[in-house]
Design an enzyme around this catalytic site. Structure first.
Site, PDB file in Angstrom:
ATOM      1  N   GLY A 215       9.433   1.301 143.198  1.00 28.71           N
ATOM      2  CA  GLY A 215      10.449   1.737 142.240  1.00 28.71           C
ATOM      3  C   GLY A 215      11.268   0.551 141.783  1.00 28.71           C
ATOM      4  O   GLY A 215      11.764  -0.241 142.585  1.00 28.71           O
TER       5      GLY A 215
ATOM      6  N   ALA B  69      18.193   1.073 142.016  1.00 34.28           N
ATOM      7  CA  ALA B  69      18.215   1.009 143.472  1.00 34.28           C
ATOM      8  C   ALA B  69      17.178   0.010 143.984  1.00 34.28           C
ATOM      9  O   ALA B  69      17.466  -0.838 144.835  1.00 34.28           O
ATOM     10  CB  ALA B  69      17.973   2.395 144.068  1.00 34.28           C
TER      11      ALA B  69
ATOM     12  N   PHE C 254      36.310  10.107 133.625  1.00 36.26           N
ATOM     13  CA  PHE C 254      35.068  10.852 133.810  1.00 36.26           C
ATOM     14  C   PHE C 254      35.391  12.150 134.522  1.00 36.26           C
ATOM     15  O   PHE C 254      36.420  12.250 135.200  1.00 36.26           O
ATOM     16  CB  PHE C 254      34.081  10.015 134.651  1.00 36.26           C
TER      17      PHE C 254
ATOM     18  N   GLN D 199      21.524  19.292 139.543  1.00 40.46           N
ATOM     19  CA  GLN D 199      22.630  19.217 138.587  1.00 40.46           C
ATOM     20  C   GLN D 199      22.187  19.521 137.162  1.00 40.46           C
ATOM     21  O   GLN D 199      21.207  18.964 136.680  1.00 40.46           O
ATOM     22  CB  GLN D 199      23.255  17.826 138.614  1.00 40.46           C
TER      23      GLN D 199
ATOM     24  N   HIS E  10      23.517  19.152 133.436  1.00 38.48           N
ATOM     25  CA  HIS E  10      24.543  18.430 132.693  1.00 38.48           C
ATOM     26  C   HIS E  10      25.025  19.310 131.549  1.00 38.48           C
ATOM     27  O   HIS E  10      24.215  19.899 130.841  1.00 38.48           O
ATOM     28  CB  HIS E  10      23.972  17.120 132.149  1.00 38.48           C
TER      29      HIS E  10
ATOM     30  N   LEU F 220      20.432  13.431 126.601  1.00 38.76           N
ATOM     31  CA  LEU F 220      21.802  13.451 127.089  1.00 38.76           C
ATOM     32  C   LEU F 220      22.838  12.962 126.084  1.00 38.76           C
ATOM     33  O   LEU F 220      22.624  12.003 125.368  1.00 38.76           O
ATOM     34  CB  LEU F 220      21.895  12.567 128.331  1.00 38.76           C
TER      35      LEU F 220
ATOM     36  N   GLU G 183      28.882  12.094 129.420  1.00 36.38           N
ATOM     37  CA  GLU G 183      30.185  12.637 129.755  1.00 36.38           C
ATOM     38  C   GLU G 183      31.280  11.712 129.239  1.00 36.38           C
ATOM     39  O   GLU G 183      32.415  12.130 129.008  1.00 36.38           O
ATOM     40  CB  GLU G 183      30.257  12.722 131.285  1.00 36.38           C
TER      41      GLU G 183
ATOM     42  N   ARG H 235      30.795  18.674 136.453  1.00 38.55           N
ATOM     43  CA  ARG H 235      29.672  19.174 135.666  1.00 38.55           C
ATOM     44  C   ARG H 235      29.270  20.597 135.992  1.00 38.55           C
ATOM     45  O   ARG H 235      28.919  21.369 135.092  1.00 38.55           O
ATOM     46  CB  ARG H 235      28.472  18.259 135.880  1.00 38.55           C
TER      47      ARG H 235
ATOM     48  N   HIS I 268      19.642  17.572 134.958  1.00 39.24           N
ATOM     49  CA  HIS I 268      20.044  16.182 134.820  1.00 39.24           C
ATOM     50  C   HIS I 268      19.807  15.325 136.055  1.00 39.24           C
ATOM     51  O   HIS I 268      19.365  14.192 135.971  1.00 39.24           O
ATOM     52  CB  HIS I 268      21.524  16.142 134.459  1.00 39.24           C
TER      53      HIS I 268
ATOM     54  N   ARG J 190      27.153  16.160 142.090  1.00 37.62           N
ATOM     55  CA  ARG J 190      27.473  14.757 141.878  1.00 37.62           C
ATOM     56  C   ARG J 190      28.495  14.617 140.760  1.00 37.62           C
ATOM     57  O   ARG J 190      28.412  15.299 139.747  1.00 37.62           O
ATOM     58  CB  ARG J 190      26.219  13.983 141.478  1.00 37.62           C
TER      59      ARG J 190
ATOM     60  N   SER K  84      26.433   8.099 140.429  1.00 37.42           N
ATOM     61  CA  SER K  84      25.036   7.900 140.770  1.00 37.42           C
ATOM     62  C   SER K  84      24.621   6.449 140.590  1.00 37.42           C
ATOM     63  O   SER K  84      23.938   5.866 141.445  1.00 37.42           O
ATOM     64  CB  SER K  84      24.167   8.798 139.904  1.00 37.42           C
TER      65      SER K  84
END
Ligand code: FAD
Ligand code: SF4
Ligand code: SF4
Ligand code: FES
Lengths: 310, 557
Positions: free
Chosen positions: B10, B14, B113, B226, B228, B238, B241, B272, B336, B371, B376
């Site tokens: 990946g 992260a 946020f 989640q 959104h 998206l 937010e 959310r 989301h 979340r 995130s």
């Protein structure tokens, strides 16, 4: 409405040569070319191959030639294309070898990105004060201070950090057509991005020296294609021209690079593409040198031939 | 057979963050990714990344907001780490070359946020994920890292409780490859493609989670999905937010800012789960506009929209045919984010020695049942970094373990069998059926009957999946077969989600049950852990929630 997609097909494992295949697709409101390709793939022909990921014009995967122009399939609406061309013609990007169908080999494109050393060279001295640590109760962190103005060429909507490495510009670049080793607009936009960064500690100007090597920024033929076709509204060529100016202004400081730049500048002079550069030469205070260069404007520009090959 | 000390699967935030940590110490770590790193979904993150910088703000307040946002299901020791390490992590990114917008004092600019009691989301216009992803990737290049891209990982290889490596399919030439490693990190992202109308990339198929549960690693809290509140009506793309952070209104068909009814204090900036449910309720009760709600930014004015929300403006024009400077944007809730994932400790470790996970594929858990926006991206860098640090330590006395090469053969055979099958089912169509089922029956509002129907549907799809045929028999860049395999992964993940959601008989955070509308701390203040038994059936177990500072309270906004 039903419309036709005419796709370039080539799988070297089974096909002797490329061919085109037509698919009939039913549209829906707001359908993008990527939607159409996905519909074909899942409902009609799973062998049609293309890259895709974000479907929102931010990952740079789905660039291809759509009715002759390098674009993002996910950002291109079907309707206006049909109105204009009556069909959706899809082909792989140019200037890169085709792997299969709409998929091109990108290794050389990414190698060129690596070549410009796309990262900060060194750090501002006071950065050492901000070593990593978790905060304790009641503790607040102290930030280094950078003013808006210092980042002014990096935080605008169409500034180079917004580049998604989609290769549209590279596919259309006249410089690459003439010289496949030319770094190309995206890599040079990256070079420009770091050369404008106030945190970059490139004390001896090695970035621009590096960028001035053969196949570097002086090989741009100023065809403006990169600016015209960038789906993110970025103009790599503007950055390139600014770097030319900067390089010339600083040329006296370049030890090994200087000679090289001047010789390339000379060849530009010979082939005539000096319009933007000339200004810089003048302000750079090396007009004496310029005066020695023969000038012949125009020729190379039209033919999209890089200067030193003209 | 390839061999490297560390394999990072990946190349989103992260994975890249962990990689930089390892590479700068000179460790032999490589990246394996099914797409070129910059194509990873992290690049799509728009709004911001949270850290308390302002002198009137504090990380402790960020800590509390996150605990409350998680509906008390987040582990408080982990959230303390997340929030107290946040500012230093952001500065470290900045030092690596990431650009953030500036405030007038020369510090990092921050916007409000949802669910945050202070404006603490750092941003780069509305493309912060793009900026962070490319900035980190540039650093991975700086340390001259080997990158195996367009390699699709199909299995985790484990020997006696120790990781031995992974099996990967080279999409470019159709060859399977074993990659032996002393440590493996999965930073494989989320599973958005389980749902129709989602904000995620098409590559987000929960592969890492599916591979993990098959290798015996528990998945935690998978029922928490989640939705959104603001995704474009037609495509699910998206709208950050950050738009509401900048002051956008949510309007129903009567032109009323309906949030006053659901969250009178926080209004549009409630978390959310709260906003998504409010919208769905308005739509269900007939106050929607063609099945959507309107997001209005017109009063912000052209200049502010172009400066702070340029990407949103362009996306609305390109994908919805609406210019937000002049018209409100039709939006609706869309899938989301995956709160659940591979169970890890605070350093990314899993139950298997040397096997780590971080980012959206992992569940530490810092997000609990819901979340908060901007947490995130923070999670990916804080825990990506920590995993890198811990792996470097772990390597000091780790060794290569026996790599069971028969697994390479096994995966090869699965692919070969798929290729030879002349089954009539098309994976693309099965996927669409699954996605629609999950949206309709395991979505924003849930109840037992509908979810049982979904489970039945999943059973049916599993049967039909045995008859999948792929059109493409080629070895060269065969995306057809990769998609077929990805479908099997999302099918498995859907099954875990649906069963977990049936099991949890309460409403908490994003998991809302019409038949159990209250939070039930007495019975359900615990994590669910899903594993597979020998027959491949899902089993559930539970674990304690770590509570240190903040006792559960009613959650109102
Ligand atoms: C549209 C959108 C906007 C968002 N905005 C925000 C925001 O403003 N603030 C915020 O905090 N969060 C935001 N998020 C959430 C956040 O972006 C993600 O949770 C986060 O980026 C995930 O990063 P990651 O590194 O875990 O995974 P990803 O970036 O998804 O990367 C996953 C990687 O794993 C690889 N991979 C997966 N499967 C395989 C396999 N089988 N084999 C090989 N490689 C594999 C992929 O190639 C990819 O490189 C947003 C999310 C979305 C969808
Ligand atoms: S202007 Fe220069 S960089 Fe841009 S496309 Fe033309 S030759 Fe290439
Ligand atoms: S400059 Fe524009 S066209 Fe070129 S790679 Fe970047 S985003 Fe694509
Ligand atoms: S799919 Fe990501 S740019 Fe088109």
């Amino acid at each position: 409405m039903e419309f036709k997609v005419r796709a370039y097909r080539f799988n070297p494992e089974i096909d002797d040569k490329p061919y085109y295949k037509e698919y009939a697709v039913q549209d829906f409101p707001g359908m993008t070319v990527l939607n159409a390709l996905m519909k074909i793939k899942s409902e009609i022909d799973g062998t049609l191959s293309f890259r895709r990921s974000c479907r929102s014009a931010i990952c740079g995967s789905c660039a291809m030639k759509i009715n002759g122009i390098s674009k993002l399939a996910c950002k291109t609406q079907v309707n206006p294309e049909i109105t204009k061309f009556g069909i959706i013609n899809v082909e792989p990007l140019a200037n890169m070898p085709v792997v299969r169908d709409l998929i091109v080999e990108q290794e050389s494109f990414f190698d060129k990105i690596k070549e410009v050393r796309p990262y900060l060279l060194g750090q501002r001295d006071d950065e050492e004060h901000y070593k990593f640590h978790a905060l304790k109760e009641g503790e607040k962190i102290i930030q280094p201070v950078y003013y808006k103005s210092e980042f002014q060429n990096l935080t605008g909507n169409n500034d180079t950090p917004n580049c998604i490495l989609c290769e549209c510009c590279y596919s259309e670049c006249g410089g690459v057509v003439g010289n496949k080793n030319y770094l190309g607009p995206a890599a040079l936009a990256k070079l420009y991005r770091y050369s404008e960064d106030p945190r970059d500690n490139d004390r001896n100007g090695s970035r621009l020296v590096n960028g001035s090597k053969p196949d570097g920024m002086w090989d741009c033929v100023h065809c403006q294609a990169c600016e015209e076709f960038c789906p993110k509204g970025i103009s790599p060529v503007k950055g390139i021209v600014k770097m030319h100016e900067k390089a010339i202004k600083n040329s006296i400081n370049f030890s090994s690079g200087a000679k090289h730049i001047i010789s390339i500048a000379k060849s530009i002079g010979e082939t005539g593409r000096l319009d933007e550069v000339k200004v810089a030469f003048d302000t750079g205070g090396i007009t004496g040198l310029i005066n020695d260069l023969p000038m012949a404007f125009g020729a190379g520009l039209k033919g999209k031939i890089p200067p030193h090959q003209a | 057979m390839l061999k490297h000390d560390v394999v990072i699967v990946g190349a989103g935030l992260a994975g890249l963050r962990a990689c930089v940590e390892l590479r700068k110490k000179g460790i032999d770590a490589i990246i394996v990714s099914k797409v070129y790193p910059t194509r990873s979904h992290s690049g799509a993150a728009q709004g911001g990344v949270n850290a308390a910088f302002d002198e009137n703000d504090s990380w402790e307040s960020h800590f509390f907001d996150t605990v409350k946002g998680s509906d008390y299901l987040g582990d408080q020791d982990a959230i303390e780490i997340l929030t107290s390490e946040a500012p230093a992590n952001i500065l470290e990114l900045q030092r690596m070359g990431v650009v953030f917008n500036r405030n007038d004092l020369g510090g990092i600019a921050q916007r409000p946020f949802g669910g945050q009691s202070f404006p603490r989301s750092c941003y780069y216009a509305d493309a912060v994920g793009h900026m962070m992803l490319h900035g980190l990737f540039d650093n991975v290049l700086k340390y001259k890292t080997k990158i195996l891209y367009e390699y699709f990982v199909t299995s985790l290889v484990v020997d006696n409780g120790h990781v031995s490596g992974v099996v990967a399919y080279d999409i470019k030439n159709g060859k399977f490859e074993g990659i032996a490693a002393k440590a493996v990190l999965f930073a494989t992202g989320g599973y958005g493609q389980v749902y129709s109308s989602n904000t995620n990339a098409l590559i987000n198929t929960g592969d890492g989670m599916a591979v993990s549960i098959k290798a015996g690693v528990p998945l935690m809290d998978m029922e928490f999905v989640q939705f959104h509140p603001t995704t474009l009506k037609s495509t699910g793309i998206l709208v950050t937010e950050g738009a509401r952070g900048e002051g956008a209104y949510l309007l129903n068909s009567l032109g009323v800012r309906f949030m006053s009814k659901y969250a009178p204090k926080a209004m549009e900036l409630a978390p959310r789960d709260v906003v998504a449910r409010a919208e769905q309720t308005e739509i269900n009760e007939g106050r929607g506009v063609d099945g959507a709600i309107l997001l209005d930014v017109r009063h912000l004015g052209k200049e502010r929209i172009m400066e702070r929300l340029p990407q949103i403006m362009q996306l609305s024009i390109d994908f919805e045919g609406v210019n937000p400077i002049y018209e409100p944007i039709p939006i609706r809730p869309g899938m989301h984010y995956s709160m659940g994932g591979i169970k890890t400790d605070n350093n990314g470790r899993t139950v298997i020695q040397g096997y780590y996970s971080a980012g959206e594929s992992a569940c530490v858990s810092v997000h609990g049942a819901n979340r908060l926006g901007g947490n995130s991206l923070l999670d990916t860098v804080v825990f990506g970094r920590r995993a890198g640090v811990d792996i470097a330590e772990y390597l000091k006395d780790a060794a290569f373990t026996k790599f069971d090469e028969s697994l390479i053969k096994r995966d090869e055979e699965i692919f070969e069998k798929l290729k030879k099958s002349n089954g009539k089912e098309r994976h693309g169509l099965l996927k669409a059926e699954l996605q629609e089922e999950m949206r309709a029956n395991v979505g924003v509002f849930r109840e037992e009957k509908a979810m049982k129907k979904a489970v039945k549907k999943i059973e049916e799809l599993k049967e039909r999946a045995k008859n999948i045929g792929v059109d493409d028999k080629s070895k060269l860049f065969n995306t057809d077969i990769v998609e077929a395999f990805e479908f099997s992964n999302i099918l498995l993940i859907a099954e875990v989600i649906a069963n977990g959601a049936i099991l949890r008989k309460e409403s908490r955070g994003a998991h809302y049950r019409n038949d159990y509308p209250e939070r039930d701390d007495e019975n359900w203040l615990k994590h669910t852990l899903a594993t597979l038994d020998a027959q491949g059936n899902i089993k559930f177990d539970f674990s304690e929630v770590t509570i240190t500072k903040f006792k559960p309270q009613p959650r109102t906004y």
